[in-house]
Design a protein around this motif. Structure first.
Motif, short mmCIF file in Angstrom:
data_model
loop_
_atom_site.label_atom_id
_atom_site.label_comp_id
_atom_site.label_asym_id
_atom_site.label_seq_id
_atom_site.Cartn_x
_atom_site.Cartn_y
_atom_site.Cartn_z
N LYS A 144 23.92 16.55 47.33
CA LYS A 144 24.33 15.95 46.06
C LYS A 144 23.96 14.47 46.05
CE LYS A 144 28.23 19.06 45.17
NZ LYS A 144 29.67 19.16 44.87
N GLU A 145 23.50 14.03 44.90
CA GLU A 145 23.14 12.62 44.74
C GLU A 145 24.42 11.81 44.54
OE1 GLU A 145 21.13 10.22 41.20
OE2 GLU A 145 19.67 11.45 42.29
N VAL A 146 24.61 10.83 45.40
CA VAL A 146 25.81 9.99 45.33
C VAL A 146 25.57 8.79 44.44
CG1 VAL A 146 27.43 8.60 46.67
CG2 VAL A 146 26.56 10.74 47.61
N CYS A 147 24.44 8.15 44.58
CA CYS A 147 24.12 7.00 43.74
C CYS A 147 22.61 6.83 43.72
CB CYS A 147 24.79 5.73 44.25
SG CYS A 147 24.19 5.18 45.88
N ARG A 148 22.14 6.00 42.82
CA ARG A 148 20.71 5.75 42.70
C ARG A 148 20.48 4.27 42.42
NH1 ARG A 148 16.61 9.42 39.17
NH2 ARG A 148 17.67 10.95 40.48
N ASP A 149 19.60 3.66 43.19
CA ASP A 149 19.21 2.27 42.98
C ASP A 149 17.76 2.22 42.52
OD1 ASP A 149 21.66 1.22 43.78
OD2 ASP A 149 21.07 1.20 45.90
N ARG A 150 17.48 1.28 41.66
CA ARG A 150 16.12 1.10 41.18
C ARG A 150 15.63 -0.29 41.58
NH1 ARG A 150 13.90 1.27 34.90
NH2 ARG A 150 11.67 1.21 35.41
N LEU A 151 14.52 -0.33 42.31
CA LEU A 151 13.95 -1.58 42.77
C LEU A 151 12.56 -1.74 42.17
CD1 LEU A 151 14.90 -1.36 46.58
CD2 LEU A 151 16.16 -2.50 44.75
N LEU A 152 12.31 -2.89 41.61
CA LEU A 152 10.99 -3.21 41.08
C LEU A 152 10.25 -4.04 42.12
CD1 LEU A 152 11.87 -4.11 37.37
CD2 LEU A 152 11.08 -1.93 38.28
N VAL A 153 9.16 -3.51 42.63
CA VAL A 153 8.41 -4.16 43.70
C VAL A 153 7.02 -4.51 43.20
CG1 VAL A 153 7.56 -3.96 46.06
CG2 VAL A 153 9.70 -2.84 45.41
N LYS A 154 6.63 -5.76 43.35
CA LYS A 154 5.30 -6.20 42.93
C LYS A 154 4.30 -5.87 44.03
CE LYS A 154 6.97 -9.93 39.94
NZ LYS A 154 6.93 -11.38 39.64
N ALA A 155 3.92 -4.60 44.07
CA ALA A 155 2.99 -4.13 45.09
C ALA A 155 2.34 -2.85 44.62
CB ALA A 155 3.71 -3.89 46.42
N ASN A 156 1.23 -2.52 45.23
CA ASN A 156 0.58 -1.25 44.97
C ASN A 156 1.52 -0.13 45.41
OD1 ASN A 156 -1.07 1.19 45.62
ND2 ASN A 156 -2.75 -0.12 44.92
N TRP A 157 1.82 0.82 44.55
CA TRP A 157 2.80 1.86 44.87
C TRP A 157 2.39 2.67 46.08
CZ3 TRP A 157 1.60 7.05 44.87
CH2 TRP A 157 0.42 7.43 44.21
N LYS A 158 1.07 2.85 46.30
CA LYS A 158 0.63 3.65 47.45
C LYS A 158 0.90 2.92 48.77
CE LYS A 158 -3.29 4.07 45.28
NZ LYS A 158 -4.70 4.35 44.94
N THR A 159 0.75 1.60 48.76
CA THR A 159 1.07 0.83 49.96
C THR A 159 2.55 0.93 50.29
OG1 THR A 159 -0.71 -0.75 49.47
CG2 THR A 159 1.02 -1.48 50.98
N LEU A 160 3.39 0.85 49.27
CA LEU A 160 4.83 0.94 49.47
C LEU A 160 5.22 2.32 49.98
CD1 LEU A 160 7.56 -0.56 49.05
CD2 LEU A 160 7.65 0.49 46.79
#
Length: 231
Positions: A144-160
């Motif tokens: 079960k999903e307890v919580c969800r955080d959203r982070l905006l990262v200034k980077a290429n998504w594949k590198t992350l």
């Protein structure tokens, strides 16, 4: 590319009852993931076929039908148009041609995947194969999903993403992870991505036992050594 691939949307545990739904955004699209029946889950684009209004802005809930807040067009859980006020079926419009647009949706080991194409080139089972036995032992359908955080990262998504998947940096950046299990073992498993490292556990280091008293087994998230807390 994203419109042709299967992507994870959530756990089946989020919608246990008929009429339960949650919203899922992906690749600029907004979808309603809803349980139509005990056996069937649907993924509707959150757009009324009349004037393009959002059918719902609620992040989750339970409904008998979806009613557009703009002109009260009403849709069944399977997406069929049920009622359009002052527009009788076959007299003004053809209800059968005004069902909600749908994405493909399938469940794999308790996890809901969607494909924005209504007719994917491959089924989810063809894409992923059978769930590995090690994964099924974790009973993913009960997660079960307890919580969800959203982070905006200034980077290429594949590198992350690659940085998240590999543990090459773990010894230097997260030395506490190596207290209870051997980080080197995760390096040895990276070649085929199929070892215990990718199924939620690792062999314990000598002197550690699991919470239920076993040693030398795959470790859960919490371990102990004597009365001291582990990593």
């Amino acid at each position: 590319m994203f419109f042709k691939q299967w992507s994870y949307a959530g756990q089946v545990s989020r919608i246990p009852n008929i009429g339960d739904f949650f919203l899922h955004s992906f690749a600029g699209e907004n979808l309603i993931i809803v349980r139509e029946s005990a056996e069937s889950i649907r993924a509707h684009f959150n757009v009324c076929k009349h004037r393009g209004s959002l059918l719902t802005e609620a992040p989750s809930g339970n409904v008998k039908r979806f009613v557009c807040p703009y002109h009260q067009w009403t849709y069944e859980l399977d997406g069929r148009l049920k009622r359009a006020p002052m527009m009788p079926d076959a007299e003004c419009i053809d209800y059968e041609k005004l069902s909600l647009n749908m994405a493909a949706v399938e469940v794999w080991a308790g996890m809901i995947f969607i494909n924005l194409s209504s007719h994917p080139e491959q089924t989810l089972a063809e894409t992923l194969g059978d769930p590995p036995a090690g994964l099924l032992k974790l009973e993913p359908e009960r997660l079960k999903e307890v919580c969800r955080d959203r982070l905006l990262v200034k980077a290429n998504w594949k590198t992350l993403l690659e940085n998240y998947l590999e543990c090459y940096h773990c010894a230097g950046s997260h030395p506490e992870l190596g207290v209870a299990f051997d980080i080197q073992s995760s390096y040895d498993q990276t070649a085929d991505w199929g070892g215990t490292c990718f199924l939620g556990g690792e062999p314990l280091r000598k002197g550690f036992v699991t919470d239920d008293g076993r040693s030398g087994q795959q470790a859960p998230r919490q371990t102990r050594r004597g009365s001291d807390a582990g990593a």
